[in-house]
Design an enzyme around this catalytic site. Structure first.
Site, PDB file in Angstrom:
ATOM      1  N   TYR A   6       0.582  -1.332   0.064  1.00 30.80           N
ATOM      2  CA  TYR A   6      -0.157   0.033  -0.049  1.00 30.80           C
ATOM      3  C   TYR A   6       0.576   1.145  -0.156  1.00 30.80           C
ATOM      4  O   TYR A   6       0.399   2.090   0.759  1.00 30.80           O
ATOM      5  CB  TYR A   6      -0.984  -0.013   1.199  1.00 30.80           C
ATOM      6  CG  TYR A   6      -2.065  -1.170   1.353  1.00 30.80           C
ATOM      7  CD1 TYR A   6      -2.741  -1.506   0.151  1.00 30.80           C
ATOM      8  CD2 TYR A   6      -1.549  -1.974   2.809  1.00 30.80           C
ATOM      9  CE1 TYR A   6      -3.504  -2.520   0.662  1.00 30.80           C
ATOM     10  CE2 TYR A   6      -2.651  -2.758   2.783  1.00 30.80           C
ATOM     11  CZ  TYR A   6      -3.370  -3.271   1.551  1.00 30.80           C
ATOM     12  OH  TYR A   6      -4.349  -4.536   1.850  1.00 30.80           O
ATOM     13  N   TYR A 133     -14.463  -4.415   2.195  1.00 26.35           N
ATOM     14  CA  TYR A 133     -13.182  -4.928   1.693  1.00 26.35           C
ATOM     15  C   TYR A 133     -12.979  -6.455   2.167  1.00 26.35           C
ATOM     16  O   TYR A 133     -13.561  -6.640   3.380  1.00 26.35           O
ATOM     17  CB  TYR A 133     -11.908  -4.051   2.870  1.00 26.35           C
ATOM     18  CG  TYR A 133     -10.747  -4.608   2.539  1.00 26.35           C
ATOM     19  CD1 TYR A 133     -10.077  -4.088   1.398  1.00 26.35           C
ATOM     20  CD2 TYR A 133     -10.255  -5.517   3.482  1.00 26.35           C
ATOM     21  CE1 TYR A 133      -8.820  -4.765   1.405  1.00 26.35           C
ATOM     22  CE2 TYR A 133      -9.062  -6.122   3.228  1.00 26.35           C
ATOM     23  CZ  TYR A 133      -8.256  -5.795   2.202  1.00 26.35           C
ATOM     24  OH  TYR A 133      -7.063  -6.410   1.916  1.00 26.35           O
ATOM     25  N   ASP A 223     -17.757 -12.281   6.793  1.00 28.68           N
ATOM     26  CA  ASP A 223     -16.174 -12.025   6.540  1.00 28.68           C
ATOM     27  C   ASP A 223     -16.095 -11.517   8.059  1.00 28.68           C
ATOM     28  O   ASP A 223     -15.831 -10.313   8.014  1.00 28.68           O
ATOM     29  CB  ASP A 223     -15.912 -10.989   5.271  1.00 28.68           C
ATOM     30  CG  ASP A 223     -14.524 -11.008   5.296  1.00 28.68           C
ATOM     31  OD1 ASP A 223     -13.777 -11.295   6.519  1.00 28.68           O
ATOM     32  OD2 ASP A 223     -13.957 -10.468   4.366  1.00 28.68           O
ATOM     33  N   LYS A 250      -6.946 -13.145  10.481  1.00 25.55           N
ATOM     34  CA  LYS A 250      -6.155 -12.119  11.203  1.00 25.55           C
ATOM     35  C   LYS A 250      -5.876 -12.595  12.670  1.00 25.55           C
ATOM     36  O   LYS A 250      -4.779 -13.362  12.900  1.00 25.55           O
ATOM     37  CB  LYS A 250      -6.726 -10.764  11.242  1.00 25.55           C
ATOM     38  CG  LYS A 250      -6.790 -10.086   9.861  1.00 25.55           C
ATOM     39  CD  LYS A 250      -7.044  -8.672  10.056  1.00 25.55           C
ATOM     40  CE  LYS A 250      -6.500  -7.742   8.770  1.00 25.55           C
ATOM     41  NZ  LYS A 250      -7.629  -7.940   7.681  1.00 25.55           N
TER      42      LYS A 250
HETATM   43  C1  LIG Z   1      -7.620  -8.202   6.399  1.00 29.59           C
HETATM   44  C2  LIG Z   1      -8.834  -8.716   5.680  1.00 29.59           C
HETATM   45  C3  LIG Z   1      -8.797  -9.574   4.776  1.00 29.59           C
HETATM   46  C4  LIG Z   1      -7.853 -10.215   4.102  1.00 29.59           C
HETATM   47  O1  LIG Z   1      -7.072 -10.936   4.863  1.00 29.59           O
HETATM   48  P1  LIG Z   1      -5.526 -11.160   4.497  1.00 29.59           P
HETATM   49  O2  LIG Z   1      -5.026 -12.169   5.618  1.00 29.59           O
HETATM   50  O3  LIG Z   1      -5.045  -9.917   4.562  1.00 29.59           O
HETATM   51  O4  LIG Z   1      -5.439 -11.787   3.032  1.00 29.59           O
HETATM   52  C5  LIG Z   1     -10.332  -9.958   4.274  1.00 29.59           C
HETATM   53  N1  LIG Z   1     -11.432  -9.497   4.920  1.00 29.59           N
HETATM   54  C6  LIG Z   1     -11.332  -8.454   5.842  1.00 29.59           C
HETATM   55  C7  LIG Z   1     -12.672  -7.870   6.261  1.00 29.59           C
HETATM   56  C8  LIG Z   1     -10.139  -8.157   6.367  1.00 29.59           C
HETATM   57  O5  LIG Z   1     -10.020  -6.989   7.470  1.00 29.59           O
END
Ligand SMILES: *Cc1c(COP(=O)(O)O)cnc(C)c1O
Length: 399
Positions: A6, A133, A223, A250
């Protein structure tokens, strides 16, 4: 040469070099910093936690990794057992992958194939949220709605298979009324949209989404890569409204190793479970179910329970409300607080330019983006450390 994330490499300020990390602190050669980002919201128990370190070293004496194709092992079995019992409802089937983006891809692929397996081949569309996102891979970019990725839109034109709506019940009902027979899924970051600007919305929207998904047979995907493991003040938002597919990443490994999981409920799993080999899920990241990652994830979940992280998060939220009560500035558009997330949105991105260096000098690592200054601290943070993070934010506006 490292190509950093980024960043415009030509104009970027050099990153801080970390020599050691311990608890909530990052150490550079000349500064000790509270990590108010928890390394992209993942290091919930802090750095060098003895229990997590030990989980890795113990497993390392057996093996670091074996493939999950044709093989299995105790760490991945134990973690999937744990998730099966710990996650709400009948979210019981765990598909592991190496990152959140891939785990979201898997969820989207499952949702599409679920309907293809049933012969409902018209259900090719995905409903998603504005400012969403979901990761940086191509399908997740398409489902997401991030200005940074609008170059994809320029390249390929507006996607015909993704529809974006605001977090308003009216828009939701309208989308379902119009497209319900063509949708395979509705994907959301529940309650808190992270990278899209720390936007928060009400649970009533999700409850209505669940009803509409049930009415029209559309799969609901949460998600929770960012919101999972307590960040919103709920263990999982899935505890409030049950999705058909849940994506975690995460904080799954306590921020130790990259790993993620897509968890399906019985209905979804059964859509693949039959005699037809073409109905199988054809996916398999090389490092899925990595033994070190599974071992540390399991211990991180045990810590989450044994240390009562949920009450720690409530404490973080209380302190945040207390410290920011009555705080305002004409340049601030809105202050938003939810669980272990606080965000100050300003009108003009210029207002927070230079904040990172300001915070660094005051012993806080922060990484504002767009017009958003925020903190998502490790849950092990002490009160006075959290106050230091919040006071640094306030001081910036009082200069
Ligand atoms: C960070 C994130 C992702 C992507 O995860 P990565 O491990 O970086 O590929 C997907 N969805 C959400 C909501 C996120 O915050």
């Amino acid at each position: 040469m490292i190509w950093y994330p980024y960043q415009q490499m030509k104009t970027m300020t050099p990153p801080y070099k970390i020599e050691k990390a311990q608890g909530v602190y990052l150490y550079t050669q000349d500064q000790k910093l509270i990590d108010s980002m928890a390394s992209w919201w993942s290091v919930i128990h802090g750095y060098q936690h003895p229990v997590l370190n030990e989980a890795i070293t113990t497993q390392l004496e057996k093996f670091a990794h074996v493939m999950l194709g044709g093989l299995t092992h105790e760490p991945v079995e134990k973690l999937s057992d744990k998730l099966q019992h710990w996650l709400p409802g009948d979210l019981d089937y765990c598909f592991f992958s190496d990152s959140g983006s891939v785990a979201v891809e898997v969820a989207l692929k499952i949702a599409l194939q679920y309907y293809m397996n049933r012969g409902e081949t018209q259900r090719t569309m995905v409903l998603a949220l504005e400012h969403a996102y979901h990761g940086d891979t191509f399908k997740t970019m398409e489902v997401g709605d991030d200005e940074d990725y609008h170059f994809v839109l320029h390249a390929y034109g507006k996607s015909k298979s993704v529809l974006h709506i605001p977090t308003k019940i009216g828009a939701l009902e309208k989308a379902f009324a119009e497209y319900h027979d063509r949708l395979n899924c509705f994907i959301v970051e529940p309650l808190l949209q992270g990278a899209g600007g720390m936007r928060m919305y009400d649970v009533s929207f999700l409850k209505r989404a669940r009803e509409l998904c049930d009415t029209y047979g559309v799969l609901l995907i949460f998600d929770e890569v960012a919101t999972g493991f307590g960040r919103t003040g709920n263990r999982f938002v899935a505890d409030l409204v049950l999705p058909d597919l849940l994506v975690l990443g995460k904080a799954l490994t306590g921020g130790y190793l990259g790993h993620a999981v897509t968890v399906a409920n019985h209905k979804v799993y059964e859509g693949f479970y039959d005699e037809n080999p073409a109905h199988a899920l054809m996916h398999g990241p090389t490092f899925m179910g990595n033994a070190l990652a599974c071992s540390v994830a399991l211990k991180s979940i045990e810590l989450f329970e044994s240390q009562d992280d949920m009450s720690r998060i409530r404490r973080i939220e209380e302190i945040t409300y207390r410290e920011l009560a009555g705080f305002s500035d004409p340049r601030i558009k809105e202050i938003r607080i939810m669980g272990g997330c606080v965000c100050i949105e300003v009108y003009d991105a210029e207002t927070i330019k230079g904040y990172q260096a300001f915070a660094y000098a005051r012993g806080v690592f922060s990484r504002p983006f767009l017009n958003i200054m925020y903190a998502m601290v490790p849950y092990v943070i002490e009160e006075e450390e959290l106050v230091q993070v919040l006071c640094t934010m306030k001081e910036w506006f009082r200069r």
